[in-house]
Write an enzyme that holds these catalytic residues in place. Structure first.
Site, PDB file in Angstrom:
ATOM      1  NE  ARG A  66      27.142 -28.830 -41.999  1.00  0.00           N
ATOM      2  CZ  ARG A  66      26.173 -28.300 -42.745  1.00  0.00           C
ATOM      3  NH1 ARG A  66      24.946 -28.253 -42.291  1.00  0.00           N
ATOM      4  NH2 ARG A  66      26.432 -27.817 -43.935  1.00  0.00           N
ATOM      5  CG  HIS A 110      11.821 -37.017 -45.308  1.00  0.00           C
ATOM      6  ND1 HIS A 110      12.748 -36.079 -45.705  1.00  0.00           N
ATOM      7  CD2 HIS A 110      11.599 -37.807 -46.380  1.00  0.00           C
ATOM      8  CE1 HIS A 110      13.075 -36.296 -46.961  1.00  0.00           C
ATOM      9  NE2 HIS A 110      12.398 -37.346 -47.403  1.00  0.00           N
ATOM     10  CB  ALA A 180       0.888 -37.488 -44.759  1.00  0.00           C
ATOM     11  CD  GLU A 181       5.134 -32.761 -44.503  1.00  0.00           C
ATOM     12  OE1 GLU A 181       5.801 -32.074 -43.726  1.00  0.00           O
ATOM     13  OE2 GLU A 181       5.157 -32.596 -45.732  1.00  0.00           O
TER      14      GLU A 181
HETATM   15  C1  GAR Z   1       7.684 -29.810 -44.931  1.00  0.00           C
HETATM   16  O1  GAR Z   1       7.126 -30.427 -46.055  1.00  0.00           O
HETATM   17  C2  GAR Z   1       8.688 -30.719 -44.262  1.00  0.00           C
HETATM   18  O2  GAR Z   1       8.325 -32.058 -44.276  1.00  0.00           O
HETATM   19  C3  GAR Z   1       9.893 -30.485 -45.134  1.00  0.00           C
HETATM   20  O3  GAR Z   1       9.890 -29.115 -45.406  1.00  0.00           O
HETATM   21  C4  GAR Z   1       8.546 -28.617 -45.355  1.00  0.00           C
HETATM   22  C5  GAR Z   1       8.496 -27.492 -44.357  1.00  0.00           C
HETATM   23  O4  GAR Z   1       7.248 -26.873 -44.361  1.00  0.00           O
HETATM   24  N1  GAR Z   1      11.096 -30.923 -44.471  1.00  0.00           N
HETATM   25  C6  GAR Z   1      12.109 -31.463 -45.119  1.00  0.00           C
HETATM   26  O5  GAR Z   1      12.144 -31.600 -46.319  1.00  0.00           O
HETATM   27  C7  GAR Z   1      13.264 -31.885 -44.236  1.00  0.00           C
HETATM   28  N2  GAR Z   1      14.009 -32.937 -44.877  1.00  0.00           N
HETATM   29  P1  GAR Z   1       6.738 -25.984 -43.137  1.00  0.00           P
HETATM   30  O6  GAR Z   1       7.820 -24.955 -42.797  1.00  0.00           O
HETATM   31  O7  GAR Z   1       5.509 -25.313 -43.692  1.00  0.00           O
HETATM   32  O8  GAR Z   1       6.431 -26.890 -41.986  1.00  0.00           O
END
Ligand code: GAR
Length: 207
Positions: A66, A110, A180-181
């Site tokens: 890693r 997240h 949100a995201e």
């Molecule tokens: C998203 O929901 C992001 O927040 C999550 O994975 C998804 C990726 O979607 N990330 C995690 O869980 C990291 N801990 P995307 O590839 O469509 O952006």
């Protein structure tokens, strides 16, 4: 203008939100200069190519451990003179060999309200499954700085999303992304690139 490097592993809808924010002038103090995936087939790479953004694939299996993988990621970002690294659905845990070289310059999204439903083992749909199993009525998303603790860095932005009766992990994931995201990730990237974030212990001050 800051140079942004985005780390992805999957579908890349958060990357798309960043690209769209750039198109619409919401992300205006930084430009996405590089997208790096740890999965060769990730659709996020196609999204980047469609937007004319340079891509790289760096796979963990090609490195002895890693640390070596993390160092390769850091080398790549340095070579491209990246100022801000955005983890947008990046599913591999990196070590000091990466975040030590970009301290205070890596942010992650997240899909929950940290410090709930986060840390090792909480990623993707697993987060939303855990939220539904617990029965909380509110969830959401968090954008935070990345340090040595999984999902443990100082919080930049959070936004709440309601859990609804009959939700499945998939319906909840979609609502958290849409409400949100996709909103707070580009906002946080812009705040960083505009020099509007100051770190004071765990508190992130937004100017
Ligand atoms: C998203 O929901 C992001 O927040 C999550 O994975 C998804 C990726 O979607 N990330 C995690 O869980 C990291 N801990 P995307 O590839 O469509 O952006």
């Amino acid at each position: 203008m800051k140079r942004i490097g985005v780390l992805v592993s999957g579908g890349g809808t958060n990357l798309q939100a960043l690209l769209d924010a750039q198109t619409h002038g919401i992300l205006k103090s930084g430009a996405i200069a590089l997208v790096v995936s740890d999965k060769p087939g990730a659709y996020a790479l196609t999204r980047a190519e469609n937007a004319g953004v340079e891509t790289r694939v760096i796979e963990k299996k090609d490195y002895k451990d890693r640390d070596a993988f993390s160092a390769a990621l850091a080398d790549c970002m340095e070579e491209k003179q990246i100022d801000l690294v955005v983890m947008a659905g990046f599913m591999t845990i990196v070590t000091e060999a990466f975040f030590g070289r970009f301290a205070g310059r890596i942010i992650n999204v997240h899909p929950a309200l940290i410090p709930s439903f986060c840390g090792d083992g909480y990623y993707g749909l697993r987060v939303h499954r855990a939220v539904l199993d617990y029965g909380v009525k509110l969830t959401g998303a968090t954008v935070h700085f990345v340090d040595g603790v999984t999902d443990g860095g100082a919080i930049i932005l959070q936004k709440c999303v309601a859990v609804e009766d009959g939700d499945t992990p998939e319906t909840l994931q979609k609502r958290v992304m849409e409400q949100a995201e996709w909103e707070i990730l580009p906002q946080a990237a812009e705040l960083f690139c505009a020099g509007r974030l100051t770190l004071n212990g765990r508190w992130v001050k937004i100017d």
